[in-house]
Write an enzyme that holds these catalytic residues in place. Structure first.
Site, PDB file in Angstrom:
ATOM      1  N   ASN A 186       0.689  -1.237   0.016  1.00  0.00           N
ATOM      2  CA  ASN A 186      -0.142  -0.179   0.013  1.00  0.00           C
ATOM      3  C   ASN A 186       0.701   1.263  -0.036  1.00  0.00           C
ATOM      4  O   ASN A 186       0.344   2.535   0.046  1.00  0.00           O
ATOM      5  CB  ASN A 186      -0.908  -0.100   1.200  1.00  0.00           C
ATOM      6  CG  ASN A 186      -0.246   0.041   2.579  1.00  0.00           C
ATOM      7  OD1 ASN A 186       0.835  -0.099   2.465  1.00  0.00           O
ATOM      8  ND2 ASN A 186      -1.073   0.412   3.863  1.00  0.00           N
ATOM      9  N   CYS A 187       2.116   1.433  -0.165  1.00  0.00           N
ATOM     10  CA  CYS A 187       3.154   2.545  -0.072  1.00  0.00           C
ATOM     11  C   CYS A 187       3.163   3.078  -1.736  1.00  0.00           C
ATOM     12  O   CYS A 187       3.217   2.158  -2.716  1.00  0.00           O
ATOM     13  CB  CYS A 187       4.467   1.906   0.064  1.00  0.00           C
ATOM     14  SG  CYS A 187       5.695   3.214  -0.245  1.00  0.00           S
ATOM     15  N   ASP A 188       2.672   4.236  -1.681  1.00  0.00           N
ATOM     16  CA  ASP A 188       2.411   4.908  -2.789  1.00  0.00           C
ATOM     17  C   ASP A 188       3.880   5.008  -3.687  1.00  0.00           C
ATOM     18  O   ASP A 188       3.661   4.779  -4.862  1.00  0.00           O
ATOM     19  CB  ASP A 188       2.434   6.501  -2.590  1.00  0.00           C
ATOM     20  CG  ASP A 188       0.808   6.470  -2.182  1.00  0.00           C
ATOM     21  OD1 ASP A 188       0.099   5.659  -2.467  1.00  0.00           O
ATOM     22  OD2 ASP A 188       0.500   7.668  -1.464  1.00  0.00           O
ATOM     23  N   LYS A 195       4.042   1.490  -5.148  1.00  0.00           N
ATOM     24  CA  LYS A 195       2.916   1.456  -6.415  1.00  0.00           C
ATOM     25  C   LYS A 195       3.739   2.093  -7.578  1.00  0.00           C
ATOM     26  O   LYS A 195       3.405   1.416  -8.751  1.00  0.00           O
ATOM     27  CB  LYS A 195       1.757   2.083  -5.889  1.00  0.00           C
ATOM     28  CG  LYS A 195       0.931   1.256  -4.861  1.00  0.00           C
ATOM     29  CD  LYS A 195      -0.161   2.198  -4.533  1.00  0.00           C
ATOM     30  CE  LYS A 195      -1.038   1.639  -3.392  1.00  0.00           C
ATOM     31  NZ  LYS A 195      -2.363   2.218  -2.958  1.00  0.00           N
TER      32      LYS A 195
END
Length: 116
Positions: free
Chosen positions: A10-12, A15
């Site tokens: 879920n880390c930008d 991603k």
């Protein structure tokens, strides 16, 4: 050797890095350090290659929430223990590719290193 990208799903930044690799057609394997775990020996290898100061994400929420007593006087051993206990404290992504280890994502740097 297959590229392995270590991070948290879920880390930008992770991603963005994964999207970039997919768009470039670069084969990699993703390892979620929170869900899949991280062993002390692998983390030590990263520390040996990059230094704990570069790996420990002091700007992240997880680190900032620590009591001051834990943040003060950090050394290699205490930083390693923190990162093993809470992998979200590791700067992301960590990439193992072609015998090298790197941390962070920069499209320009990655273009030079990984694009075909």
């Amino acid at each position: 050797m297959t590229m392995i990208l270590y991070g948290i799903s879920n880390c930008d930044t992770v991603k963005k890095a994964r999207r970039w690799l997919d768009e470039q057609g670069v084969a990699y394997r993703f390892h979620d350090v929170r869900k899949d775990g991280l062993d002390a020996e692998r983390l030590q290898g990263w520390i040996d290659a990059l230094g704990w100061e570069k790996l420990l994400n002091k700007a992240g929420t997880t680190f900032r929430k620590l009591p001051d007593a834990q943040k003060d006087g950090l050394d290699a051993a205490s930083a390693k223990a923190l990162m093993l206990d809470q992998p979200a404290m590791i700067r992301r992504p960590v990439v193992e590719a072609a015998g090298a280890i790197s941390v962070g994502f920069s499209p320009a740097d990655w273009q030079a290193r990984f694009a075909a």
